[in-house]
Motif scaffolding. Structure first.
Motif, short mmCIF file in Angstrom:
data_model
loop_
_atom_site.label_atom_id
_atom_site.label_comp_id
_atom_site.label_asym_id
_atom_site.label_seq_id
_atom_site.Cartn_x
_atom_site.Cartn_y
_atom_site.Cartn_z
N CYS A 15 0.85 -1.19 0.00
CA CYS A 15 0.00 0.00 0.00
C CYS A 15 0.89 1.24 0.00
O CYS A 15 1.87 1.31 0.74
N GLU A 16 0.57 2.22 -0.84
CA GLU A 16 1.37 3.45 -0.93
C GLU A 16 1.49 4.15 0.42
O GLU A 16 2.53 4.68 0.76
N LEU A 17 0.43 4.17 1.19
CA LEU A 17 0.48 4.88 2.47
C LEU A 17 1.30 4.11 3.49
O LEU A 17 1.96 4.70 4.32
N ARG A 18 1.29 2.78 3.42
CA ARG A 18 2.12 2.00 4.33
C ARG A 18 3.59 2.24 4.02
O ARG A 18 4.41 2.35 4.91
N ALA A 20 4.84 4.86 2.77
CA ALA A 20 5.18 6.23 3.16
C ALA A 20 5.34 6.38 4.67
O ALA A 20 6.12 7.19 5.14
N ASP A 21 4.60 5.60 5.44
CA ASP A 21 4.63 5.71 6.90
C ASP A 21 4.56 4.31 7.49
O ASP A 21 3.48 3.77 7.68
N CYS A 27 -3.14 -0.29 8.11
CA CYS A 27 -2.94 -0.87 6.79
C CYS A 27 -3.39 -2.32 6.79
O CYS A 27 -3.03 -3.10 7.66
N ARG A 43 -3.91 6.20 -7.22
CA ARG A 43 -3.36 5.81 -5.92
C ARG A 43 -3.62 4.33 -5.76
O ARG A 43 -4.74 3.87 -5.97
N LEU A 45 -3.81 1.38 -3.07
CA LEU A 45 -3.97 1.35 -1.63
C LEU A 45 -4.57 0.04 -1.14
O LEU A 45 -5.19 -0.70 -1.90
N HIS A 49 -6.91 2.02 3.94
CA HIS A 49 -6.50 3.36 3.53
C HIS A 49 -7.39 3.89 2.41
O HIS A 49 -7.70 5.08 2.37
N LEU A 53 -9.48 7.48 2.52
CA LEU A 53 -9.35 8.52 1.51
C LEU A 53 -10.64 8.74 0.74
O LEU A 53 -11.04 9.87 0.46
#
Length: 85
Positions: A15-18, A20-21, A27, A43, A45, A49, A53
């Motif tokens: 996942c892109e957000l995972r 990133a952080d 996640c 995106r 994901l 997430h 969003l």
């Protein structure tokens, strides 16, 4: 025949957000949801997430690349149906 083809593919990206952080605990695993902005930006994901969003950004739409089961998982996350994979 199809199995041999799949074995040559690389695994799905995280996942892109995972990525990133790494400390995000919500996640739900590997990416399988593709949300698209009005400008065409995609995106990739996880369902958790994507739900967050999708609920907060009215310009996001599900891509045709996203399977029906994955959209159901997002709806489960968004509206309390569990959405476990």
């Amino acid at each position: 025949m199809s199995t041999a083809h799949r074995s040559r593919k690389s695994p799905l990206p995280e996942c892109e957000l995972r990525a990133a952080d790494s400390e995000v605990s919500t996640c739900a695993g590997r990416e399988q949801i593709v949300l698209v902005k009005l400008d065409g930006f995609e995106r990739h994901l996880c369902p958790a997430h994507a739900a967050a969003l999708w609920l907060t950004d009215p310009t996001l739409r599900f891509s045709a690349k996203t399977r029906t089961e994955a959209i159901a998982a997002v709806m489960g996350q968004a509206f309390g149906g569990g959405g476990r994979q």
